[in-house]
Scaffold this active site. Sequence first.
Site, short mmCIF file in Angstrom:
data_model
loop_
_atom_site.label_atom_id
_atom_site.label_comp_id
_atom_site.label_asym_id
_atom_site.label_seq_id
_atom_site.Cartn_x
_atom_site.Cartn_y
_atom_site.Cartn_z
N SER A 188 -40.67 -16.72 -2.63
CA SER A 188 -40.13 -16.93 -3.98
C SER A 188 -40.73 -18.21 -4.55
O SER A 188 -41.04 -19.15 -3.81
CB SER A 188 -38.62 -17.08 -3.93
OG SER A 188 -38.13 -17.57 -5.18
N TYR A 217 -30.70 -20.05 -0.59
CA TYR A 217 -31.72 -19.03 -0.87
C TYR A 217 -33.10 -19.69 -0.88
O TYR A 217 -34.05 -19.18 -0.25
CB TYR A 217 -31.43 -18.36 -2.21
CG TYR A 217 -32.50 -17.37 -2.65
CD1 TYR A 217 -32.54 -16.09 -2.09
CD2 TYR A 217 -33.44 -17.71 -3.61
CE1 TYR A 217 -33.54 -15.19 -2.48
CE2 TYR A 217 -34.42 -16.81 -4.01
CZ TYR A 217 -34.46 -15.55 -3.45
OH TYR A 217 -35.44 -14.66 -3.84
P1 NDP Z 1 -33.68 -5.77 -5.20
O1 NDP Z 1 -32.31 -6.28 -4.89
O2 NDP Z 1 -33.96 -5.21 -6.52
O3 NDP Z 1 -34.10 -4.70 -4.06
C1 NDP Z 1 -33.90 -5.07 -2.72
C2 NDP Z 1 -34.53 -4.08 -1.79
O4 NDP Z 1 -34.37 -4.60 -0.46
C3 NDP Z 1 -33.87 -2.72 -1.82
O5 NDP Z 1 -34.82 -1.74 -1.49
C4 NDP Z 1 -32.80 -2.86 -0.72
O6 NDP Z 1 -32.45 -1.63 -0.08
C5 NDP Z 1 -33.54 -3.72 0.29
N1 NDP Z 1 -32.60 -4.49 1.10
C6 NDP Z 1 -31.67 -5.39 0.70
N2 NDP Z 1 -30.97 -5.83 1.75
C7 NDP Z 1 -31.46 -5.18 2.84
C8 NDP Z 1 -31.14 -5.19 4.21
N3 NDP Z 1 -30.15 -5.93 4.70
N4 NDP Z 1 -31.83 -4.38 5.04
C9 NDP Z 1 -32.83 -3.57 4.56
N5 NDP Z 1 -33.18 -3.52 3.27
C10 NDP Z 1 -32.50 -4.32 2.42
O7 NDP Z 1 -34.65 -7.03 -4.89
P2 NDP Z 1 -36.08 -7.39 -5.51
O8 NDP Z 1 -36.93 -6.19 -5.52
O9 NDP Z 1 -35.88 -8.17 -6.74
O10 NDP Z 1 -36.58 -8.44 -4.40
C11 NDP Z 1 -37.51 -8.10 -3.38
C12 NDP Z 1 -37.96 -9.38 -2.71
O11 NDP Z 1 -38.52 -10.25 -3.69
C13 NDP Z 1 -36.83 -10.18 -2.06
O12 NDP Z 1 -37.29 -10.75 -0.86
C14 NDP Z 1 -36.51 -11.25 -3.09
O13 NDP Z 1 -35.93 -12.37 -2.50
C15 NDP Z 1 -37.89 -11.53 -3.63
N6 NDP Z 1 -37.92 -12.15 -4.96
C16 NDP Z 1 -37.45 -11.48 -6.07
C17 NDP Z 1 -37.50 -12.09 -7.30
C18 NDP Z 1 -37.05 -11.43 -8.56
O14 NDP Z 1 -37.03 -12.09 -9.60
N7 NDP Z 1 -36.68 -10.15 -8.54
C19 NDP Z 1 -38.03 -13.46 -7.45
C20 NDP Z 1 -38.49 -14.06 -6.23
C21 NDP Z 1 -38.43 -13.41 -5.04
P3 NDP Z 1 -31.19 -0.71 -0.60
O15 NDP Z 1 -31.69 -0.06 -1.87
O16 NDP Z 1 -30.96 0.24 0.50
O17 NDP Z 1 -30.06 -1.66 -0.86
#
Ligand code: NDP
Length: 246
Positions: free
Chosen positions: A140, A155
């Site tokens: 991030s 975080y």
């Molecule tokens: P979302 O919350 O939109 O999607 C999260 C995804 O991760 C889903 O597919 C979810 O699965 C899966 N997930 C969450 N928890 C678990 C778990 N315990 N085990 C397995 N799968 C899990 O997140 P983003 O797409 O926004 O974020 C993706 C990555 O990017 C993260 O690491 C986040 O920290 C990082 N990030 C995002 C930013 C943003 O602005 N969006 C900015 C900076 C970093 P399910 O659908 O089954 O819940």
Amino acid sequence: MTLTGKRALVTGASRGIGAAIAKALAAEGADVAITYEKSADAASEVVRNIKALGRRAVAIQADSADVAAVQASVEKTVAALGGLDILVNNAGILRLAEVKDISLEDIDALLHVNVRAPIVASKAAIPHLGKGGRIINIGSFFADRVPGGAGLPVYALSKSALTAFSQGLARELGPRDITVNVVQPGSIDTDMNPVHGPFHETLRSLTALGRYGTVEDIGNMVAFLSGPKAQYITGTALTVDGGANA
Ligand code: NDP
């Protein structure tokens, strides 16, 4: 197509950035396994999209907080795709809480999902990766600076830990010609950080470009890092944040 014949595992790819990464890798020719926690239907849809491109795809239910499930997801990928060339540790969670208020449960969840799972998945993947292998961790822009307001310290810690881990692992795997990098997204429109969410005005105003990014912006960077043109890039953090940390 730069990834023909490559086999990838993308964690947390039922939605958001992970789903876009999985599709971007498949568009470049890779076969792709994805994990998810709860969204079985959405994961099946991503698999359908990838198969429609003519690639192999499989969805694996695996809670990143569960060490055994994370290890098993790597072995299931190898069994389904016949090997592993690219590991993308994308699954992550955000728990907003000021340090004076944060629960031990939230601290553990952030550390287990955002930090321990990428370590465990990498450990399980390393024996399978050959020359030209890739580990890409999704960090991030908050790993570098934390301008977004209150509630972010743990975080942000989880993401800067991932950056240091990637630098160290790049040193370990360099002699085997395996690269390890971090992609640090800025504000990307997803369920975690919706463009019309409560923080969008603050986050948008941080950017040089004056807008949120798209999931494809991150998918494209990961696809590039996975390919042969990125063979000399390792141990670094690529920030894709519209200039928020400029
Ligand atoms: P979302 O919350 O939109 O999607 C999260 C995804 O991760 C889903 O597919 C979810 O699965 C899966 N997930 C969450 N928890 C678990 C778990 N315990 N085990 C397995 N799968 C899990 O997140 P983003 O797409 O926004 O974020 C993706 C990555 O990017 C993260 O690491 C986040 O920290 C990082 N990030 C995002 C930013 C943003 O602005 N969006 C900015 C900076 C970093 P399910 O659908 O089954 O819940």
